[in-house]
Design a protein around this motif. Sequence first.
Motif, mmCIF file in Angstrom:
data_model
loop_
_atom_site.group_PDB
_atom_site.id
_atom_site.type_symbol
_atom_site.label_atom_id
_atom_site.label_comp_id
_atom_site.label_asym_id
_atom_site.label_seq_id
_atom_site.Cartn_x
_atom_site.Cartn_y
_atom_site.Cartn_z
ATOM 1 N N PHE A 149 64.687 -25.088 -29.855
ATOM 2 C CA PHE A 149 63.339 -25.648 -30.006
ATOM 3 C C PHE A 149 62.553 -24.806 -31.002
ATOM 4 N N ARG A 150 61.863 -25.485 -31.935
ATOM 5 C CA ARG A 150 61.034 -24.772 -32.911
ATOM 6 C C ARG A 150 59.555 -24.946 -32.619
ATOM 7 N N LEU A 151 59.179 -26.076 -32.025
ATOM 8 C CA LEU A 151 57.767 -26.349 -31.779
ATOM 9 C C LEU A 151 57.413 -26.354 -30.292
ATOM 10 N N ILE A 152 58.291 -26.886 -29.467
ATOM 11 C CA ILE A 152 58.009 -26.952 -28.037
ATOM 12 C C ILE A 152 57.852 -25.535 -27.502
ATOM 13 N N GLY A 153 56.759 -25.324 -26.765
ATOM 14 C CA GLY A 153 56.497 -24.010 -26.195
ATOM 15 C C GLY A 153 55.714 -23.086 -27.098
ATOM 16 N N THR A 154 55.296 -23.586 -28.272
ATOM 17 C CA THR A 154 54.506 -22.751 -29.184
ATOM 18 C C THR A 154 53.093 -23.304 -29.280
ATOM 19 N N THR A 155 52.189 -22.504 -29.732
ATOM 20 C CA THR A 155 50.820 -22.937 -29.977
ATOM 21 C C THR A 155 50.629 -23.022 -31.480
ATOM 22 N N LEU A 156 50.271 -24.201 -31.928
ATOM 23 C CA LEU A 156 50.066 -24.413 -33.368
ATOM 24 C C LEU A 156 48.579 -24.548 -33.651
ATOM 25 N N PRO A 157 48.133 -24.068 -34.798
ATOM 26 C CA PRO A 157 46.717 -24.249 -35.138
ATOM 27 C C PRO A 157 46.435 -25.725 -35.423
ATOM 28 N N ARG A 158 45.257 -26.157 -35.037
ATOM 29 C CA ARG A 158 44.855 -27.530 -35.344
ATOM 30 C C ARG A 158 44.584 -27.642 -36.837
ATOM 31 N N LEU A 159 45.043 -28.711 -37.429
ATOM 32 C CA LEU A 159 44.871 -28.898 -38.868
ATOM 33 C C LEU A 159 43.450 -29.313 -39.247
ATOM 34 N N ASP A 160 42.704 -29.844 -38.271
ATOM 35 C CA ASP A 160 41.374 -30.363 -38.578
ATOM 36 C C ASP A 160 40.238 -29.410 -38.211
#
Length: 170
Positions: A50-61
């Motif tokens: 998994f590359r995205l599941i379980g991570t916190t990504l910054p909101r693009l907006d």
Amino acid sequence: EWKVPAGEITVEKGVMRHKSGQAGRFGTFAAKAAVQPVPENPALKDPSAFRLIGTTLPRLDSKAKTDGSAQYALDVRRPGQLTALVARAPRFGATLKSVDDTAAKAVPGVVQVVRIPSGVAVVARDTWSAMKGREALTLTWDDAGAERQSTESQQAAYKAMADKPGLVAS
């Protein structure tokens, strides 16, 4: 479509790729995929991959919302566009008896004041002018056919009805 084993196809950032150089987005294959039989026991991705599941990504907006540069539907302005705001009766069932629109028409940006079935529409070159024009209207409402119950009396009536046995829905 590509005549390659499915196991050789990888997916990255929404794009399917094969080592032969072929690439395509899921939408390109959607119609053909829809007629394929549904696999009984599809292989699931190993959680260690998994590359995205379980991570916190910054909101693009977030930046645009924070600095005010974000565009919303309300922000869209077309050449010659006008805005209309409606003054409606303060009570359900009330009707417009009379309107004095003199002060509203004097507001800069107000183009027209129009009587409509649900009240009075103030048409202006921008939202602020329409709001100020609506505030400047002098309206007289006929409450003869208007609802007279208060919120409290309606709630009491609903509570009384709720305490009585009703129909069973089946």
